[in-house]
Design a protein around this motif. Structure first.
Motif: not given
Length: 68
Positions: A13, A15-16, A18-22
């Protein structure tokens, strides 16, 4: 930690900030497999050379150069 015969798949995974999955990637990584095998470990009662899980554990340690 029963290791089964066959193939394994790793899921990576990305992430960016902010910890959001990209992104999600599927693949295989012998090093990651070895790290997970060592991390999970083997119950001390099952540390015999006849135990396939213990053999895989020793191989993972060797692959990661914990010993020669």
């Amino acid at each position: 930690m029963p290791l089964q015969e066959g193939n394994y798949v790793m899921v990576f995974f990305g992430t960016d900030h902010e910890g959001k999955i990209q992104e999600v990637k599927l693949g295989h990584s012998q090093k990651m497999f070895d790290l997970m095998t060592v991390f999970i470990g083997v119950d001390h009662n099952q540390c015999t050379l006849e135990n396939r899980d213990f053999q895989e554990y020793l191989l993972a340690l060797s692959n990661l150069v914990y010993f020669d």
